[in-house]
Write a protein that holds these residues in place. Structure first.
Motif, mmCIF file in Angstrom:
data_model
loop_
_atom_site.group_PDB
_atom_site.id
_atom_site.type_symbol
_atom_site.label_atom_id
_atom_site.label_comp_id
_atom_site.label_asym_id
_atom_site.label_seq_id
_atom_site.Cartn_x
_atom_site.Cartn_y
_atom_site.Cartn_z
ATOM 1 N N GLY A 135 44.525 51.823 69.850
ATOM 2 C CA GLY A 135 44.957 52.889 70.743
ATOM 3 C C GLY A 135 43.870 53.903 71.041
ATOM 4 N N GLY A 136 42.656 53.656 70.531
ATOM 5 C CA GLY A 136 41.549 54.566 70.778
ATOM 6 C C GLY A 136 41.568 55.812 69.921
ATOM 7 N N ARG A 137 42.195 55.720 68.744
ATOM 8 C CA ARG A 137 42.289 56.867 67.835
ATOM 9 C C ARG A 137 41.667 56.508 66.479
ATOM 10 N NH1 ARG A 137 44.397 61.523 70.014
ATOM 11 N NH2 ARG A 137 44.860 62.045 67.892
ATOM 12 N N TYR A 138 41.126 57.544 65.835
ATOM 13 C CA TYR A 138 40.679 57.380 64.453
ATOM 14 C C TYR A 138 41.892 57.581 63.556
ATOM 15 C CZ TYR A 138 35.834 58.043 66.041
ATOM 16 O OH TYR A 138 34.628 57.933 66.663
ATOM 17 N N GLY A 139 42.128 56.651 62.681
ATOM 18 C CA GLY A 139 43.191 56.810 61.702
ATOM 19 C C GLY A 139 42.644 57.548 60.489
ATOM 20 N N HIS A 140 43.258 57.317 59.372
ATOM 21 C CA HIS A 140 42.756 57.891 58.129
ATOM 22 C C HIS A 140 41.434 57.203 57.788
ATOM 23 C CE1 HIS A 140 46.280 60.268 57.261
ATOM 24 N NE2 HIS A 140 47.036 59.221 57.574
ATOM 25 N N PRO A 141 40.491 57.954 57.239
ATOM 26 C CA PRO A 141 39.192 57.343 56.944
ATOM 27 C C PRO A 141 39.238 56.459 55.704
ATOM 28 C CG PRO A 141 39.223 59.579 56.128
ATOM 29 C CD PRO A 141 40.521 59.370 56.880
ATOM 30 N N ASP A 142 38.338 55.501 55.668
ATOM 31 C CA ASP A 142 38.037 54.813 54.420
ATOM 32 C C ASP A 142 37.056 55.720 53.694
ATOM 33 O OD1 ASP A 142 39.555 52.511 55.004
ATOM 34 O OD2 ASP A 142 37.896 51.639 56.129
ATOM 35 N N ILE A 143 37.251 55.903 52.398
ATOM 36 C CA ILE A 143 36.400 56.800 51.616
ATOM 37 C C ILE A 143 35.694 55.976 50.549
ATOM 38 C CG2 ILE A 143 36.348 58.833 50.128
ATOM 39 C CD1 ILE A 143 38.838 59.821 51.655
ATOM 40 N N PHE A 144 34.381 56.195 50.438
ATOM 41 C CA PHE A 144 33.551 55.444 49.507
ATOM 42 C C PHE A 144 32.790 56.399 48.606
ATOM 43 C CE2 PHE A 144 33.979 53.025 53.404
ATOM 44 C CZ PHE A 144 34.312 51.759 52.953
ATOM 45 N N GLY A 145 32.587 55.984 47.362
ATOM 46 C CA GLY A 145 31.804 56.758 46.407
ATOM 47 C C GLY A 145 30.435 56.149 46.208
ATOM 48 N N PRO A 146 29.607 56.791 45.369
ATOM 49 C CA PRO A 146 28.217 56.369 45.209
ATOM 50 C C PRO A 146 28.027 55.029 44.491
ATOM 51 C CG PRO A 146 28.724 58.136 43.687
ATOM 52 C CD PRO A 146 29.915 57.989 44.594
ATOM 53 N N GLU A 147 29.075 54.487 43.887
ATOM 54 C CA GLU A 147 28.949 53.196 43.201
ATOM 55 C C GLU A 147 29.477 52.037 44.032
ATOM 56 O OE1 GLU A 147 30.859 53.598 39.430
ATOM 57 O OE2 GLU A 147 29.316 54.925 38.658
ATOM 58 N N GLU A 148 29.798 52.297 45.295
ATOM 59 C CA GLU A 148 30.420 51.275 46.131
ATOM 60 C C GLU A 148 29.482 50.799 47.232
ATOM 61 O OE1 GLU A 148 34.864 51.904 46.710
ATOM 62 O OE2 GLU A 148 34.104 53.962 46.530
ATOM 63 N N VAL A 149 29.876 49.703 47.837
ATOM 64 C CA VAL A 149 29.175 49.173 48.998
ATOM 65 C C VAL A 149 30.056 49.436 50.217
ATOM 66 C CG1 VAL A 149 28.321 47.090 50.129
ATOM 67 C CG2 VAL A 149 27.990 47.399 47.674
ATOM 68 N N MET A 150 29.487 50.080 51.222
ATOM 69 C CA MET A 150 30.214 50.375 52.450
ATOM 70 C C MET A 150 29.784 49.372 53.516
ATOM 71 S SD MET A 150 30.152 53.774 54.853
ATOM 72 C CE MET A 150 28.423 53.551 55.233
ATOM 73 N N LYS A 151 30.765 48.813 54.208
ATOM 74 C CA LYS A 151 30.453 47.877 55.286
ATOM 75 C C LYS A 151 30.633 48.584 56.626
ATOM 76 C CE LYS A 151 31.525 43.799 52.690
ATOM 77 N NZ LYS A 151 32.349 42.619 52.520
ATOM 78 N N LEU A 152 29.585 48.543 57.435
ATOM 79 C CA LEU A 152 29.682 49.044 58.800
ATOM 80 C C LEU A 152 30.336 47.955 59.629
ATOM 81 C CD1 LEU A 152 26.156 50.656 59.309
ATOM 82 C CD2 LEU A 152 28.297 51.794 58.714
ATOM 83 N N LYS A 153 31.504 48.237 60.152
ATOM 84 C CA LYS A 153 32.249 47.238 60.917
ATOM 85 C C LYS A 153 31.552 46.909 62.231
ATOM 86 C CE LYS A 153 36.611 48.723 58.967
ATOM 87 N NZ LYS A 153 37.926 49.342 59.228
ATOM 88 N N THR A 154 30.950 47.922 62.842
ATOM 89 C CA THR A 154 30.332 47.754 64.148
ATOM 90 C C THR A 154 29.187 46.752 64.121
ATOM 91 O OG1 THR A 154 30.897 50.035 64.659
ATOM 92 C CG2 THR A 154 29.271 49.002 66.062
ATOM 93 N N PHE A 155 28.379 46.788 63.072
ATOM 94 C CA PHE A 155 27.203 45.925 63.001
ATOM 95 C C PHE A 155 27.258 44.912 61.874
ATOM 96 C CE2 PHE A 155 25.736 49.835 65.109
ATOM 97 C CZ PHE A 155 25.329 49.276 66.306
ATOM 98 N N ASN A 156 28.368 44.846 61.152
ATOM 99 C CA ASN A 156 28.536 43.903 60.052
ATOM 100 C C ASN A 156 27.376 43.993 59.053
ATOM 101 O OD1 ASN A 156 29.962 41.995 58.596
ATOM 102 N ND2 ASN A 156 28.969 40.280 59.622
ATOM 103 N N ILE A 157 27.114 45.218 58.612
ATOM 104 C CA ILE A 157 26.049 45.493 57.654
ATOM 105 C C ILE A 157 26.674 46.108 56.406
ATOM 106 C CG2 ILE A 157 23.988 46.895 57.190
ATOM 107 C CD1 ILE A 157 23.435 46.819 60.203
ATOM 108 N N ALA A 158 26.244 45.677 55.238
ATOM 109 C CA ALA A 158 26.707 46.251 53.973
ATOM 110 C C ALA A 158 25.632 47.199 53.434
ATOM 111 C CB ALA A 158 26.990 45.150 52.965
ATOM 112 N N ILE A 159 26.056 48.407 53.062
ATOM 113 C CA ILE A 159 25.123 49.422 52.567
ATOM 114 C C ILE A 159 25.511 49.806 51.151
ATOM 115 C CG2 ILE A 159 24.226 51.756 52.901
ATOM 116 C CD1 ILE A 159 24.890 51.398 55.894
#
Length: 92
Positions: free
Chosen positions: A53-77
């Motif tokens: 619907g073109g809206r931001y829902g609730h955010p995914d929240i990550f801490g310093p011991e986790e790996v965050m995946k960028l959905k747009t570019f399929n990159i894991a950080i």
């Protein structure tokens, strides 16, 4: 041309409210697919992604011991590299 697919903001005390309120609303309105907010002081990341619907829902929240995946570019950080802490397996 048009909105970027990804915006990453690094919070500072002077701009935190603006980034979390005004810029979030602006990026949602213009169609930025993925909006990442990094809090270096508290060491967490909020990741917003536009829904169908073109809206931001609730955010995914990550801490310093986790790996965050960028959905747009399929990159894991690995966030321990962002926050310059030890990887999880090295913690005592």
């Amino acid at each position: 041309q048009g909105a970027p697919e990804l915006v990453i903001e690094i919070l500072s005390q002077n701009t935190a409210l603006k980034d979390k309120r005004e810029k979030r609303a602006l990026y949602e309105r213009v169609g930025v697919k993925e909006y990442i907010i990094i809090d270096p002081h508290e060491q967490f990341v909020e990741s917003f992604y536009l829904d169908e619907g073109g809206r931001y829902g609730h955010p995914d929240i990550f801490g310093p011991e986790e790996v965050m995946k960028l959905k747009t570019f399929n990159i894991a950080i690995p966030l321990w590299e962002v926050f310059e802490t030890r990887p999880p397996e090295e913690k005592p």
